[in-house]
Design a protein around this motif. Structure first.
Motif, PDB file in Angstrom:
ATOM      1  N   GLN A   2      36.307  38.442  67.841  1.00 37.09           N
ATOM      2  CA  GLN A   2      35.705  37.635  66.786  1.00 37.09           C
ATOM      3  C   GLN A   2      34.194  37.604  66.962  1.00 37.09           C
ATOM      4  OE1 GLN A   2      37.217  33.719  66.917  1.00 37.09           O
ATOM      5  NE2 GLN A   2      36.627  33.200  64.859  1.00 37.09           N
ATOM      6  N   GLY A   3      33.463  37.696  65.856  1.00 38.15           N
ATOM      7  CA  GLY A   3      32.001  37.663  65.942  1.00 38.15           C
ATOM      8  C   GLY A   3      31.514  36.337  66.467  1.00 38.15           C
ATOM      9  N   THR A   4      30.408  36.376  67.166  1.00 40.31           N
ATOM     10  CA  THR A   4      29.824  35.159  67.699  1.00 40.31           C
ATOM     11  C   THR A   4      28.749  34.695  66.735  1.00 40.31           C
ATOM     12  OG1 THR A   4      30.226  36.013  69.894  1.00 40.31           O
ATOM     13  CG2 THR A   4      28.736  34.168  69.726  1.00 40.31           C
ATOM     14  N   MET A   5      28.771  33.402  66.433  1.00 42.34           N
ATOM     15  CA  MET A   5      27.875  32.906  65.402  1.00 42.34           C
ATOM     16  C   MET A   5      26.480  32.694  65.936  1.00 42.34           C
ATOM     17  SD  MET A   5      30.188  30.619  62.902  1.00 42.34           S
ATOM     18  CE  MET A   5      28.677  29.792  62.566  1.00 42.34           C
ATOM     19  N   LEU A   6      25.526  33.345  65.299  1.00 43.27           N
ATOM     20  CA  LEU A   6      24.139  33.250  65.716  1.00 43.27           C
ATOM     21  C   LEU A   6      23.264  33.228  64.476  1.00 43.27           C
ATOM     22  CD1 LEU A   6      22.123  33.454  68.142  1.00 43.27           C
ATOM     23  CD2 LEU A   6      22.021  35.893  67.645  1.00 43.27           C
ATOM     24  N   GLU A   7      22.280  32.342  64.492  1.00 39.70           N
ATOM     25  CA  GLU A   7      21.341  32.282  63.379  1.00 39.70           C
ATOM     26  C   GLU A   7      19.941  32.306  63.961  1.00 39.70           C
ATOM     27  OE1 GLU A   7      22.268  29.081  60.626  1.00 39.70           O
ATOM     28  OE2 GLU A   7      20.118  28.919  60.251  1.00 39.70           O
ATOM     29  N   ILE A   8      19.125  33.207  63.466  1.00 42.85           N
ATOM     30  CA  ILE A   8      17.753  33.308  63.967  1.00 42.85           C
ATOM     31  C   ILE A   8      16.804  33.157  62.792  1.00 42.85           C
ATOM     32  CG2 ILE A   8      16.089  34.744  65.193  1.00 42.85           C
ATOM     33  CD1 ILE A   8      18.440  36.256  66.422  1.00 42.85           C
ATOM     34  N   ASP A   9      15.906  32.192  62.876  1.00 43.57           N
ATOM     35  CA  ASP A   9      14.906  31.988  61.832  1.00 43.57           C
ATOM     36  C   ASP A   9      13.520  32.157  62.413  1.00 43.57           C
ATOM     37  OD1 ASP A   9      17.018  29.412  60.664  1.00 43.57           O
ATOM     38  OD2 ASP A   9      16.649  31.338  59.699  1.00 43.57           O
ATOM     39  N   ARG A  10      12.645  32.791  61.654  1.00 46.97           N
ATOM     40  CA  ARG A  10      11.268  32.947  62.106  1.00 46.97           C
ATOM     41  C   ARG A  10      10.366  32.179  61.185  1.00 46.97           C
ATOM     42  NH1 ARG A  10       9.583  39.005  62.382  1.00 46.97           N
ATOM     43  NH2 ARG A  10      11.660  39.897  62.389  1.00 46.97           N
ATOM     44  N   ARG A  11       9.362  31.530  61.736  1.00 45.72           N
ATOM     45  CA  ARG A  11       8.345  30.926  60.886  1.00 45.72           C
ATOM     46  C   ARG A  11       6.986  31.120  61.544  1.00 45.72           C
ATOM     47  NH1 ARG A  11      10.668  26.382  63.489  1.00 45.72           N
ATOM     48  NH2 ARG A  11       9.090  25.073  64.536  1.00 45.72           N
ATOM     49  N   VAL A  12       5.974  31.042  60.722  1.00 40.60           N
ATOM     50  CA  VAL A  12       4.609  31.237  61.195  1.00 40.60           C
ATOM     51  C   VAL A  12       3.942  29.879  61.308  1.00 40.60           C
ATOM     52  CG1 VAL A  12       2.389  32.314  60.709  1.00 40.60           C
ATOM     53  CG2 VAL A  12       4.509  33.511  60.126  1.00 40.60           C
ATOM     54  N   GLU A  13       3.393  29.602  62.467  1.00 42.02           N
ATOM     55  CA  GLU A  13       2.635  28.383  62.700  1.00 42.02           C
ATOM     56  C   GLU A  13       1.210  28.773  63.040  1.00 42.02           C
ATOM     57  OE1 GLU A  13       3.963  25.007  63.291  1.00 42.02           O
ATOM     58  OE2 GLU A  13       5.789  25.674  62.267  1.00 42.02           O
ATOM     59  N   PRO A  14       0.297  27.809  62.988  1.00 38.50           N
ATOM     60  CA  PRO A  14      -1.108  28.147  63.303  1.00 38.50           C
ATOM     61  C   PRO A  14      -1.274  28.796  64.671  1.00 38.50           C
ATOM     62  CG  PRO A  14      -0.985  25.955  62.351  1.00 38.50           C
ATOM     63  CD  PRO A  14       0.448  26.420  62.534  1.00 38.50           C
ATOM     64  N   THR A  15      -0.483  28.347  65.675  1.00 39.34           N
ATOM     65  CA  THR A  15      -0.673  28.872  67.026  1.00 39.34           C
ATOM     66  C   THR A  15       0.064  30.182  67.249  1.00 39.34           C
ATOM     67  OG1 THR A  15       1.070  27.343  67.655  1.00 39.34           O
ATOM     68  CG2 THR A  15      -1.181  26.729  68.238  1.00 39.34           C
ATOM     69  N   GLY A  16       0.996  30.500  66.379  1.00 37.57           N
ATOM     70  CA  GLY A  16       1.744  31.737  66.589  1.00 37.57           C
ATOM     71  C   GLY A  16       3.045  31.720  65.815  1.00 37.57           C
ATOM     72  N   ASP A  17       3.906  32.641  66.141  1.00 34.74           N
ATOM     73  CA  ASP A  17       5.212  32.708  65.491  1.00 34.74           C
ATOM     74  C   ASP A  17       6.222  31.873  66.272  1.00 34.74           C
ATOM     75  OD1 ASP A  17       5.150  36.213  64.389  1.00 34.74           O
ATOM     76  OD2 ASP A  17       4.109  34.410  63.688  1.00 34.74           O
ATOM     77  N   VAL A  18       7.107  31.216  65.554  1.00 31.88           N
ATOM     78  CA  VAL A  18       8.195  30.494  66.196  1.00 31.88           C
ATOM     79  C   VAL A  18       9.512  31.164  65.810  1.00 31.88           C
ATOM     80  CG1 VAL A  18       9.419  28.298  66.410  1.00 31.88           C
ATOM     81  CG2 VAL A  18       6.916  28.325  66.172  1.00 31.88           C
ATOM     82  N   VAL A  19      10.278  31.514  66.826  1.00 35.80           N
ATOM     83  CA  VAL A  19      11.611  32.072  66.595  1.00 35.80           C
ATOM     84  C   VAL A  19      12.608  30.993  66.983  1.00 35.80           C
ATOM     85  CG1 VAL A  19      13.252  33.877  67.243  1.00 35.80           C
ATOM     86  CG2 VAL A  19      10.803  34.416  67.053  1.00 35.80           C
ATOM     87  N   GLU A  20      13.327  30.483  65.993  1.00 36.45           N
ATOM     88  CA  GLU A  20      14.264  29.382  66.241  1.00 36.45           C
ATOM     89  C   GLU A  20      15.683  29.924  66.207  1.00 36.45           C
ATOM     90  OE1 GLU A  20      13.702  25.404  64.257  1.00 36.45           O
ATOM     91  OE2 GLU A  20      15.597  26.015  63.361  1.00 36.45           O
TER      92      GLU A  20
END
Lengths: 114, 113
Positions: A2-20
């Motif tokens: 069974q696939g493992t559930m994973l969600e990755i979101d990227r956003r740009v902040e003033p100090t850099g990129d955030v990968v959540e």
């Protein structure tokens, strides 16, 4: 398997990129996370593991590889795992010193400004 | 595998910490089996057994291959460090027919009724 559930979101902040990251990280999907981190553009990348519900040594390994790949490109990966999170617990169990993993995105932002 | 183990453990009178420790320890042992055990044996079956007895949770992970002790700075080495941190006893029996990793996870709050 069974696939493992994973969600990755990227956003740009003033100090850099955030990968959540949300969900479970294991052997089946760590490669995806590694690529998501490396494909960011900012010099400083914050990896927010606060919403991860499962992390094992395969995940730690992939994060380590991503860290080195960024470093070799003159960039920086800051890893955030709050002390009361599953990811924070796994890093502690795996023997990582406090200080290697940051407690919050705010703490990472402060460190990025140094 | 984690889901099935977690579901089984939720039916046992354990505290959440013990369940969490057990699932991670078993995952690490099973990952070791997946990486090292199946050189020439194609069946790739890993059998996980869990048993609550005498106030402790006993887990075993059995495969058809052989255990290779990893060096500490590899991810398998970290996996072994994680297992050692989580469980009170790890025994590894490696023989002709395969390897069994047995672990005991201390139960944080009392024995079940």
């Amino acid at each position: 398997m069974q696939g493992t559930m994973l969600e990755i979101d990227r956003r740009v902040e003033p100090t850099g990129d955030v990968v959540e990251v949300r969900g479970e990280l294991d052997l089946t999907n760590v490669g995806t996370l590694e690529e998501e981190i490396v494909q960011t553009k900012a010099r400083i990348v914050v990896l927010d593991l606060g919403f991860v519900v499962f992390l094992d040594s395969a995940g730690i390994r992939a994060i380590d590889v991503a860290y080195r790949r960024l470093r070799d490109a003159g960039r920086r990966l800051l890893v955030v795992a709050p002390p009361d999170s599953r990811a924070g617990w796994t890093f502690r169990v795996a023997g990582f010193d406090a200080g290697v993993v940051l407690d919050s995105v705010e703490a990472a932002t402060e460190q990025a400004a140094d | 595998m984690r889901r099935a183990l977690t579901a089984w453990l939720e039916g046992v009178d354990l505290d959440e910490e013990t369940r969490r420790d057990a699932v991670l320890a078993v995952s690490e042992a099973a990952a070791n089996a997946a990486e090292h055990a199946y050189g020439f044996d194609g069946s790739g079956v890993v059998r996980v057994e869990a048993l609550v007895t005498d106030g402790e949770l006993r887990l075993s992970v059995a495969d058809g291959g052989s255990w290779r002790e990893p060096s500490a700075d590899t991810d398998r080495g970290r996996g072994r460090a994680i297992m050692d941190a989580l469980v009170s006893e790890v025994t590894i029996d490696s023989g002709v027919s395969g390897t069994i990793v047995r672990m005991k996870v201390p139960m944080k709050r009392g024995a079940p009724v």
